[in-house]
Design an enzyme around this catalytic site. Structure first.
Site, PDB file in Angstrom:
ATOM      1  N   HIS A 204       0.898  -1.119   0.091  1.00  9.87           N
ATOM      2  CA  HIS A 204       0.014  -0.158   0.037  1.00  9.87           C
ATOM      3  C   HIS A 204       0.860   1.247  -0.031  1.00  9.87           C
ATOM      4  O   HIS A 204       0.618   2.217  -0.867  1.00  9.87           O
ATOM      5  CB  HIS A 204      -0.693  -0.114   1.104  1.00  9.87           C
ATOM      6  CG  HIS A 204      -2.092   1.064   1.059  1.00  9.87           C
ATOM      7  ND1 HIS A 204      -2.114   2.142   1.855  1.00  9.87           N
ATOM      8  CD2 HIS A 204      -3.092   0.982   0.495  1.00  9.87           C
ATOM      9  CE1 HIS A 204      -2.973   2.937   1.714  1.00  9.87           C
ATOM     10  NE2 HIS A 204      -3.920   2.251   0.803  1.00  9.87           N
ATOM     11  N   HIS A 226      -4.740   5.823  -5.932  1.00 13.31           N
ATOM     12  CA  HIS A 226      -5.931   6.629  -5.363  1.00 13.31           C
ATOM     13  C   HIS A 226      -6.423   7.731  -6.002  1.00 13.31           C
ATOM     14  O   HIS A 226      -5.901   8.298  -7.072  1.00 13.31           O
ATOM     15  CB  HIS A 226      -5.336   6.979  -3.919  1.00 13.31           C
ATOM     16  CG  HIS A 226      -5.450   5.999  -2.989  1.00 13.31           C
ATOM     17  ND1 HIS A 226      -6.333   5.813  -1.892  1.00 13.31           N
ATOM     18  CD2 HIS A 226      -4.310   5.175  -2.408  1.00 13.31           C
ATOM     19  CE1 HIS A 226      -6.110   4.887  -1.090  1.00 13.31           C
ATOM     20  NE2 HIS A 226      -4.728   4.304  -1.521  1.00 13.31           N
ATOM     21  N   HIS A 235      -7.049  -2.376  -4.800  1.00 11.16           N
ATOM     22  CA  HIS A 235      -7.541  -2.957  -3.458  1.00 11.16           C
ATOM     23  C   HIS A 235      -7.843  -4.299  -3.466  1.00 11.16           C
ATOM     24  O   HIS A 235      -7.897  -5.063  -2.626  1.00 11.16           O
ATOM     25  CB  HIS A 235      -7.979  -1.936  -2.651  1.00 11.16           C
ATOM     26  CG  HIS A 235      -7.389  -0.853  -2.240  1.00 11.16           C
ATOM     27  ND1 HIS A 235      -7.491   0.484  -3.192  1.00 11.16           N
ATOM     28  CD2 HIS A 235      -6.472  -0.234  -1.148  1.00 11.16           C
ATOM     29  CE1 HIS A 235      -6.584   1.292  -2.436  1.00 11.16           C
ATOM     30  NE2 HIS A 235      -6.058   0.826  -1.481  1.00 11.16           N
ATOM     31  N   HIS A 353     -14.670   5.588   3.389  1.00  9.18           N
ATOM     32  CA  HIS A 353     -13.212   5.048   3.339  1.00  9.18           C
ATOM     33  C   HIS A 353     -12.302   5.782   3.853  1.00  9.18           C
ATOM     34  O   HIS A 353     -11.549   5.521   5.026  1.00  9.18           O
ATOM     35  CB  HIS A 353     -12.715   4.678   1.908  1.00  9.18           C
ATOM     36  CG  HIS A 353     -11.252   4.502   1.641  1.00  9.18           C
ATOM     37  ND1 HIS A 353     -10.778   5.474   1.357  1.00  9.18           N
ATOM     38  CD2 HIS A 353     -10.644   3.722   1.904  1.00  9.18           C
ATOM     39  CE1 HIS A 353      -9.228   5.251   1.347  1.00  9.18           C
ATOM     40  NE2 HIS A 353      -9.083   4.011   1.558  1.00  9.18           N
ATOM     41  N   HIS A 357     -10.150   5.538   8.006  1.00 11.05           N
ATOM     42  CA  HIS A 357      -8.822   5.790   8.422  1.00 11.05           C
ATOM     43  C   HIS A 357      -8.447   6.803   9.329  1.00 11.05           C
ATOM     44  O   HIS A 357      -7.354   6.611  10.085  1.00 11.05           O
ATOM     45  CB  HIS A 357      -8.201   6.117   6.856  1.00 11.05           C
ATOM     46  CG  HIS A 357      -7.649   5.079   5.916  1.00 11.05           C
ATOM     47  ND1 HIS A 357      -6.675   3.962   6.161  1.00 11.05           N
ATOM     48  CD2 HIS A 357      -8.454   4.329   4.770  1.00 11.05           C
ATOM     49  CE1 HIS A 357      -6.279   3.156   5.128  1.00 11.05           C
ATOM     50  NE2 HIS A 357      -7.602   3.387   4.453  1.00 11.05           N
ATOM     51  N   PHE A 374      -1.196   7.060   4.323  1.00 11.56           N
ATOM     52  CA  PHE A 374      -0.969   6.183   3.291  1.00 11.56           C
ATOM     53  C   PHE A 374       0.179   5.238   3.469  1.00 11.56           C
ATOM     54  O   PHE A 374       0.021   4.029   3.401  1.00 11.56           O
ATOM     55  CB  PHE A 374      -0.986   6.796   1.914  1.00 11.56           C
ATOM     56  CG  PHE A 374      -2.307   7.167   1.417  1.00 11.56           C
ATOM     57  CD1 PHE A 374      -3.322   6.562   1.837  1.00 11.56           C
ATOM     58  CD2 PHE A 374      -2.440   8.387   0.557  1.00 11.56           C
ATOM     59  CE1 PHE A 374      -4.644   7.084   1.237  1.00 11.56           C
ATOM     60  CE2 PHE A 374      -3.428   8.828  -0.009  1.00 11.56           C
ATOM     61  CZ  PHE A 374      -4.659   8.170   0.562  1.00 11.56           C
ATOM     62  N   HIS A 387     -10.618  -2.505   4.491  1.00  7.74           N
ATOM     63  CA  HIS A 387     -10.770  -2.789   2.983  1.00  7.74           C
ATOM     64  C   HIS A 387     -11.626  -3.707   2.404  1.00  7.74           C
ATOM     65  O   HIS A 387     -12.058  -3.632   1.354  1.00  7.74           O
ATOM     66  CB  HIS A 387      -9.262  -2.527   2.414  1.00  7.74           C
ATOM     67  CG  HIS A 387      -8.818  -1.170   1.920  1.00  7.74           C
ATOM     68  ND1 HIS A 387      -9.141  -0.566   0.973  1.00  7.74           N
ATOM     69  CD2 HIS A 387      -8.188  -0.233   2.707  1.00  7.74           C
ATOM     70  CE1 HIS A 387      -8.822   0.887   0.751  1.00  7.74           C
ATOM     71  NE2 HIS A 387      -8.092   1.005   2.085  1.00  7.74           N
TER      72      HIS A 387
END
Length: 626
Positions: A204, A226, A235, A353, A357, A374, A387
């Site tokens: 990632h 992204h 993903h 999403h 995070h 990230f 995810h």
């Protein structure tokens, strides 16, 4: 010139240009992708501020010779070339490596649309000074393990047992013990083993911090997954191989990842208990310490309001049902060669999403590691369950009967290729087109209630009540608009610490039912620009009401724009992110009884502290199925 000659010349010239691009990566490099070139048609057509930071900005340094990496003061780790001696075979033999973009713009071949080329595999980078020493390591190495063989093509499984991903809140004790054992063994693998937890987490990191460059361009163009149509398929493949590796480590081909069922109030809207045991391999100490077993998740995190089940259900309905009736709204914008990345994420990526995070990340860390950044998100085992639920949204989205909820048919999307290591340490080439049906890939999700599917949002006040209030307070709608809209609504807009309201004209009114089915009315907020190292959020409302009294459970809430801060390469440290937000508003206008209005009031409310956001334009368009 014949088509055959054009194609041949195009191919040869592209190969000549492949070594010219210097590539940097900001994180652990573990997979790559190739964009397939579409068939050429017979006729070729040309197709502000500087503020002190409270955290450390990632710096990237590149190592052009992977055999001489910059030493890590804490651990000596070699830097490898993932394809080794097979680099040339891979570059020339796996479809889609054509380089029109490397040619001069005056060359007719350069006028054709072209997919993004594979990165240069002979350069490896590290991120430098991510946070201060003593919190997390000062340098993050991005070099992948060596592959002794060229990649093998993925084939959909046949005759294998179907894996069923369970909701984390309902797993059995027997399942939990197997999951813990699998992750324990993954953590115990050597750090240079591509199946190790370290290497899996670094996947990632690799594609999200601006380290990779598009091959074949004279300018620096980042290469990211992204904020584009690559978000969901990337993903999905990522979790697919992570899950298979875990299963192989306990010799159980039926093992499936649990999903964090954060959209379900029946035990799902809290951090799953299986991730809270400090003695478990599922635990990560770098999470928000204020989160308790009873803390309700906040799917609109950063709004400054206390979360509620009703608000969370409203976020889900807007993100997946009413605001995402087209593939481009759900998946995000198309990403082609020669374009800047991060052109625009989809509703789920920019909404729940990102909210989860940020909600889970540790505010005690310089960059809210692990989940809040990230590069480090994959270091928390809960990331994969998070995810998994995001991936589940893709399955659910395609089952909703309203709107044209079909995946893209664009060949450049379908033929996009990623490389991953499998459970046997083989490098595997996979395509987006093979990820469209999770059941064909060998897994499904255990069914649970989905209460938000029928949770249509409701207006805060009826139109009649609003008209009475306007007359009493302002003396009429015209005066109300004048009171709300000031000089700050001139473009470019600046969002800093106060809301901005402006009148946006609709190109068409009185649309028929057929018109609405064919063309989704969308609000396009374009030219959104901000410092990429910032966590950014603003909410969008279609209203002239006091927005502090309106939440995601109300129809007036159109959606959110939210991102995680992420770094860029050393050549682009001052580069700001430029992106867009597109929200479907056909249902919203119907429910507000405003579909016949010639203009609507749009209110933007910044939710980030000390962050400047500029916006170049706001308009309404009509979007067809792609």
């Amino acid at each position: 010139m014949s088509q055959k000659k054009i194609d041949h010349g195009f191919y040869i010239l592209s190969i000549l240009f492949l070594p010219l691009q210097f590539l940097c990566t900001s994180s652990h490099f573990h997979l790559f992708f190739i964009f397939h070139l579409p068939n050429f048609p017979n006729t070729m057509q040309p197709t502000k501020r500087s503020k002190p930071k409270r955290h450390h900005v990632s710096k990237v340094t590149c190592n052009s010779n992977q055999n001489t990496p910059t030493p890590n003061p804490e651990e000596e780790r070699p830097s490898y070339n993932i394809l080794g001696k097979y680099r040339r075979d891979v570059l020339l033999g796996i479809g889609g490596l054509y380089g029109a973009s490397a040619l001069s713009n005056t060359n007719p071949l350069a006028m054709a649309a072209a997919p993004i080329l594979q990165p240069d595999l002979e350069h490896c980078c590290i991120t430098d000074d991510v946070p201060p020493k003593g919190v997390i390591e000062a340098q993050v190495y991005c070099c992948p393990p060596r592959s002794s063989s060229p990649p093998i093509d993925f084939k959909l499984p046949k005759g294998t047992p179907l894996r069923v991903r369970p909701p984390a809140q309902f797993v059995t004790d027997e399942y939990l013990e197997k999951y813990k054992l699998a992750l324990k063994r993954m953590r115990e693998l050597p750090s240079d083993d591509p199946r190790s937890f370290k290497q899996q987490a670094d996947i990632h990191c690799a594609y999200c911090d601006g380290g990779y460059k598009q091959l074949g361009f004279p300018t620096e163009l980042d290469f990211k997954v992204h904020f584009s149509w690559l978000f969901f398929p990337f993903h999905r493949w990522y979790l697919y191989f992570y899950e298979r590796i875990l299963g192989s480590l306990i010799d159980d081909p039926t093992f499936a990842l649990p999903y964090w069922n954060w959209d379900n109030p029946d035990g799902g809207m809290v951090i799953p208990l299986i991730y809270r045991d400090e003695d478990s391999p599922l635990y990560d100490p770098r999470r928000n310490p204020d989160i308790t077993p009873d803390t309700l998740v906040d799917l609109n995190y950063g709004s400054g309001k206390d979360p509620s089940v009703e608000q969370n259900l409203g976020v889900m309905y807007t993100s997946v049902v009413s605001g995402a009736k087209r593939a481009s709204l759900f998946h995000g914008k198309a990403f082609f060669a020669g374009k800047q990345p991060e052109l625009g994420g989809g509703t789920v990526e920019l909404g729940p999403h990102t909210a989860l995070h940020r909600w889970t990340g540790d505010p005690r860390q310089p960059n809210k590691e692990d989940m809040g950044r990230f590069y480090s998100a994959g270091r928390d085992p809960i990331f994969y369950s998070h995810h998994a639920n995001v991936d589940r949204m893709w399955n659910i989205w395609k089952t909703i009967p309203t709107g044209k909820r079909r995946d893209f048919k664009n060949r450049d999307w379908l033929e996009t290729t990623f490389f991953f290591y499998d459970e046997n340490k083989n490098l595997v080439s996979v395509k987006v087109k093979d990820s469209l049906d999770s059941k064909k890939m060998g897994y499904v999700y255990q069914d649970v209630d989905i209460p938000w599917l029928q949770k249509r949002t409701k207006p805060k006040r009826t139109r009649k009540a609003k008209q009475v209030a306007f007359t009493q307070q302002f003396g009429g709608i015209g005066a109300a608009i004048a009171a709300e809209t000031g000089p700050s609504s001139k473009f470019p807009l600046t969002l800093l610490d106060s809301k901005v309201t402006l009148l946006v004209k609709r190109p068409k009114q009185l649309r028929s039912k057929k018109d609405k089915e064919e063309d989704e009315e969308v609000l396009v907020i374009d030219g959104i620009e901000f410092d990429g190292d910032d966590d950014v959020k603003f909410d969008v409302y279609i209203t002239d009401e006091d927005v502090e009294e309106i939440g995601p459970e109300n129809t007036e809430f159109a959606g959110s724009f939210a991102t995680l801060g992420h770094s860029h390469s050393n050549m682009n440290m001052d580069k700001k992110i430029k992106t867009s937000l597109t929200l479907g508003i056909t249902d919203l206008l119907e429910d507000l009884d405003a579909e016949n209005d010639d203009s609507i009031l749009v209110t933007l409310v910044p939710r980030s502290e000390n962050v400047t956001i500029t916006i170049q334009s706001i308009k309404i368009e009509f979007e067809k199925e792609e």
